[in-house]
Design a protein around this motif. Structure first.
Motif, mmCIF file in Angstrom:
data_model
loop_
_atom_site.group_PDB
_atom_site.id
_atom_site.type_symbol
_atom_site.label_atom_id
_atom_site.label_comp_id
_atom_site.label_asym_id
_atom_site.label_seq_id
_atom_site.Cartn_x
_atom_site.Cartn_y
_atom_site.Cartn_z
ATOM 1 N N ASP A 75 0.809 -1.329 -0.069
ATOM 2 C CA ASP A 75 0.191 0.035 0.043
ATOM 3 C C ASP A 75 0.882 1.213 0.109
ATOM 4 O OD1 ASP A 75 -2.998 0.588 0.884
ATOM 5 O OD2 ASP A 75 -1.483 2.220 1.582
ATOM 6 N N ASP A 98 -3.308 2.057 -3.888
ATOM 7 C CA ASP A 98 -3.113 3.411 -3.997
ATOM 8 C C ASP A 98 -1.947 4.141 -4.354
ATOM 9 O OD1 ASP A 98 -2.446 2.356 -1.463
ATOM 10 O OD2 ASP A 98 -3.959 3.854 -0.398
ATOM 11 N N HIS A 143 0.636 3.816 1.604
ATOM 12 C CA HIS A 143 0.853 4.390 2.867
ATOM 13 C C HIS A 143 1.471 3.465 3.811
ATOM 14 C CE1 HIS A 143 -2.793 6.357 1.190
ATOM 15 N NE2 HIS A 143 -2.065 7.391 1.830
HETATM 16 ZN ZN LIG Z 1 -3.228 3.238 1.693
#
Ligand SMILES: [Zn+2]
Length: 319
Positions: A162, A249, A164
């Protein structure tokens, strides 16, 4: 060796929704469609059973779990500016955790070469006593607890691609020497944690590996971080299971970040993970959906992930 693909997804998670929020039910359908696109005739599909309270308690503090129920009983509310509960959110979160448990078991038991829990809300920002970043329960951590509780695996690797940093996951396992956690994430970006120096505490030193990528890095740096750096470290750790926090993302079309990864990047990294899993003799690879907020990118990226894992696992294993 099976080449089956298990998709665990459940419409019971769809009531978790706040109008206008980017973490929305359509994400589930998009990612599930991508898994189906790639699996074709190899597909097994199941709904989810909610993770039971005993399992949740193995990861989350009792006070936090009680607070979630209380907020929902009171008509819902916000844990922070990003993270909400509405009627049905607790059930959705327990289903998302249950789906991840199911996928993890299926991969470890060799029922499926690729077992993908396409559920929401996502989990990797949820810590033991705190939800944040759209996450209520830490799905991948609960799957670790379930594998251990069932005696299926003890040493477990978590691959978090991901965009993040999975601050919740890292915090939960920071002092656990038998959980390896590897993450690539854009920096600067929410939540701001995940410095390279955060590598685990005490006996767990070195088992947590964070690789920061600058905005605009693209496929080259994303793929190299996994192929040349993190996957060799994962293999050296010799886990009995690999669980992927599969967020999409980092994709160039995603509205929340700017890492500019494409389907080719996800395919290449998935292939590395598949290849490593086969070399280590693992029954399969389990994934759970984290972020990814452009629906077309989500569908296409989930599909290339499944194809990449299958292709990597099918490569001849050198002596
Ligand atoms: Zn994320």
């Amino acid at each position: 060796m099976t080449d089956r693909v298990l998709l665990v997804t459940d419409p019971g998670t769809d009531p978790h929704y706040a109008a206008g929020h980017v973490e929305r039910p359509e994400r589930r359908e998009a990612a599930a469609a991508g898994v189906r696109d790639a699996a074709g005739g190899r597909l097994l599909e199941r709904g989810a059973a909610p993770a039971d309270h005993r399992l949740l308690s193995g990861v989350h503090d009792a006070g936090y779990l009680a607070a979630l129920e209380e907020i929902e009983r009171g008509g819902g509310g916000w844990l922070d500016s990003d993270t909400y509960l509405v009627e049905g959110s607790s059930e959705a979160a327990r289903l998302a955790a249950g789906a991840t448990v199911e996928a993890a078991r299926a991969a470890v038991e060799g029922v499926a070469a690729v077992a993908f829990a396409v559920a929401r809300p996502p989990g990797h920002h949820a810590a033991a006593a705190r939800g944040s970043g759209f996450c209520l329960l830490n799905n991948v951590a609960i799957a670790v607890a379930a594998l251990r509780g069932a005696g299926l695996a003890r040493r477990i690797a978590i691959v978090d691609w991901d965009v993040h940093h999975g601050d919740g996951t890292q915090a939960i396992f920071d002092a656990d020497p038998e959980v390896w956690y590897g993450s690539t994430h854009q920096q600067p970006l929410y939540p701001g944690t995940g410095a390279r120096s955060e590598s685990g505490s005490g006996a767990a030193a070195g088992t947590k590996q964070n690789r920061l990528l600058a905005p605009g890095s693209g496929d080259g740096e994303f793929t190299a971080a996994w192929r040349d750096d993190l996957m060799p470290a994962l293999e050296a750790f010799a886990p009995q299971a690999i669980l992927v926090s599969a967020g999409y993302d980092a994709h160039r079309d995603d509205p929340l970040a700017s890492l500019l990864v494409t389907e080719a990047g996800y395919a290449a990294v998935a292939r590395e993970v598949g290849r490593a899993s086969a070399r280590m003799g693992l029954g399969g690879v389990a994934l759970t959906l984290e972020g990814g907020y452009d629906l077309d990118a989500l569908r296409a990226s989930a599909a290339v992930t499944v194809r990449g894992l299958i292709a990597g696992r099918a490569e001849p294993v050198p002596e």
